[in-house]
Design an enzyme around this catalytic site. Structure first.
Site, PDB file in Angstrom:
ATOM      1  CE  LYS A   1      -0.919   6.126  -0.345  1.00 51.99           C
ATOM      2  NZ  LYS A   1       0.048   7.441  -0.961  1.00 51.99           N
TER       3      LYS A   1
ATOM      4  CE1 TYR B   1      -6.479  -6.075  -8.119  1.00 49.87           C
ATOM      5  CE2 TYR B   1      -4.923  -7.981  -8.318  1.00 49.87           C
ATOM      6  CZ  TYR B   1      -5.005  -6.717  -8.469  1.00 49.87           C
ATOM      7  OH  TYR B   1      -4.210  -5.833  -9.150  1.00 49.87           O
TER       8      TYR B   1
ATOM      9  CG  ASP C   1      -1.339  -7.306 -10.697  1.00 52.92           C
ATOM     10  OD1 ASP C   1      -0.575  -7.590 -11.579  1.00 52.92           O
ATOM     11  OD2 ASP C   1      -2.289  -7.200 -11.070  1.00 52.92           O
TER      12      ASP C   1
ATOM     13  CG  ASP D   1       2.918   7.271  -2.616  1.00 55.43           C
ATOM     14  OD1 ASP D   1       3.295   6.382  -1.738  1.00 55.43           O
ATOM     15  OD2 ASP D   1       2.551   8.407  -2.393  1.00 55.43           O
TER      16      ASP D   1
ATOM     17  CG  ASP E   1       3.579  -6.318 -14.863  1.00 57.41           C
ATOM     18  OD1 ASP E   1       3.733  -7.658 -14.345  1.00 57.41           O
ATOM     19  OD2 ASP E   1       2.818  -6.265 -15.601  1.00 57.41           O
TER      20      ASP E   1
END
Ligand code: NAD
Length: 363
Positions: free
Chosen positions: A194, A144, A250, A226, A254
């Site tokens: 990852k 980001y 992020d 994943d 959620d």
């Protein structure tokens, strides 16, 4: 008499002022019960700040936050300011506060009170007696914030890129936050990355593994993102603290918060250097409920409890608040968002009052 703490209070817009006033009422009850002194300084940010000063995040607000021990925020935004261009909108105050106050660690607990298990979308055999995990997300680095752009190519038209960049220093400081917190919980950190594909994840994993050596009492395991997304709905009980990057956090926070069923219950903390932090509910300003005494104040009350725990080190008082909330739920009181048949519907103010009464009873 306990210590005195300076708290910057930013009620914001919509339901913000209503829910924050209940959190302050609860803090006042804690202060009276446990002998502390909380000094509040009310500040403007968001839409109300635009109306009053022309800016979503006035300099005076940033300056006052910097001289405080912690910040408690309600929520910002609303239809009235939706016509403004992106960089002038109330929500920019949140990004501004995070970056100006150096808040690099975002903590989002996903805590399911057993009284609210029916609100959880997972099967009862998966969720058992409830859920208690914490996502520790890096907040000021990664993709980001890395270099991005577009370029024209001869054969493929426009190309766009975003870059994930992490330094050892950035990874180390967020890893330490996760291990410190895990030491006071169930002592398990799951590092999510990852590393099978991304070089930035390989550095991330190496630094996390190195930091783990300083916390031999905490068990560390690694998981690809994943798989983590899948495990969160398959077997969320396996997690205590999830440590992860800005983007993965992020998304996963959620997902984790959805497991708890209601947005009106979820607190958060954003921590900077030392003990300083900003505490706010996960939800927004809920304009559909504003001014009607219908909003659930529990996310904000639990955010205040996180402030006591992480910024002030008042663990017993933080637990007293969580336990008071649990008692009120156990007695069947519900705001509209968590209401189910057979329970008693209460408003924002009455919920705050009931939590205060339980704090007194529990002391
Ligand atoms: P929202 O979180 O405000 O509301 C989503 C839904 O959840 C609504 O139905 C609302 O009534 C309900 N809800 C939210 N908080 C609740 C509570 N405490 N008790 C009961 N129900 C609650 O999200 P939205 O509708 O997408 O956004 C509304 C405004 O809030 C927008 O201007 C948005 O930009 C802003 N926003 C601010 C923040 C923040 O300040 N951190 C976060 C998200 C959205």
């Amino acid at each position: 008499m306990g210590k005195s703490y300076r708290i910057a209070v930013i009620p914001g817009d919509g339901i913000g002022p209503e829910i924050v006033s209940q959190a302050l009422r609860v803090l006042d009850r804690v202060a009276a019960t446990y002998g502390h002194d909380f000094e509040y300084k009310e500040l403007l940010a968001g839409g109300c700040a635009i109306d009053a000063t022309g800016e979503a995040l006035p300099e005076a607000t940033v300056a006052e936050c910097r001289t405080s021990d912690a910040v408690l925020l309600g929520a910002v935004g609303g239809e009235k300011w939706d016509h403004l261009p992106g960089e002038q909108r109330p929500e920019m105050a949140l990004l501004g506060l995070r970056s100006r106050l150096g808040l690099y660690a975002n903590l989002r607990p996903a805590f399911l009170f057993k009284q609210l298990c029916a609100a959880c979308p997972l099967k009862p055999e998966i969720i058992g007696e409830g859920l208690d995990l914490l996502v520790v997300r890096e907040l000021t680095g990664g993709i980001y914030f890395g270099p991005r752009g577009r370029r024209a190519t001869a054969e493929r038209g426009q190309e766009a890129f975003d870059t994930e960049v992490y330094s050892e220093a950035e990874v180390e400081r967020i890893a330490r936050v996760a291990f410190e917190i895990a030491s006071g919980r169930r002592r398990r950190v799951t590092n999510v990355d990852k590393a099978n594909v991304l070089e930035s994840s390989r550095l991330w994993r190496a630094v996390v593994t190195r930091v783990a050596a300083d916390y031999p009492e905490v068990e560390l395991n690694h998981m690809y993102v994943d798989n983590a997304a899948m495990q969160l709905v398959r077997n969320p009980q396996q997690f205590d603290v999830i440590l992860t990057t800005n983007m993965f956090g992020d998304i996963l926070s959620d997902e984790a918060s959805m497991i708890t069923g209601s947005i009106g219950m979820l607190p958060s903390a954003s921590l900077g250097q030392g003990n300083f932090g900003l505490y706010e509910p996960v939800h927004g300003s809920a304009p559909d409920l504003a001014g009607q005494d219908r909003a659930n104040p529990i996310a904000t009350v639990l955010s205040a409890a996180m402030m006591l725990r992480y910024s002030f080190g008042l663990t017993q008082e933080a637990e007293a608040i969580a336990s008071a909330v649990e008692q009120v739920l156990a007695a069947g009181y519900r705001t509209g968002d968590i209401m189910s048949p057979g329970q008693t519907l209460v408003g924002t103010g009455q919920m705050g009052q009931l939590i205060c009464e339980q704090i007194t009873k529990g002391a």
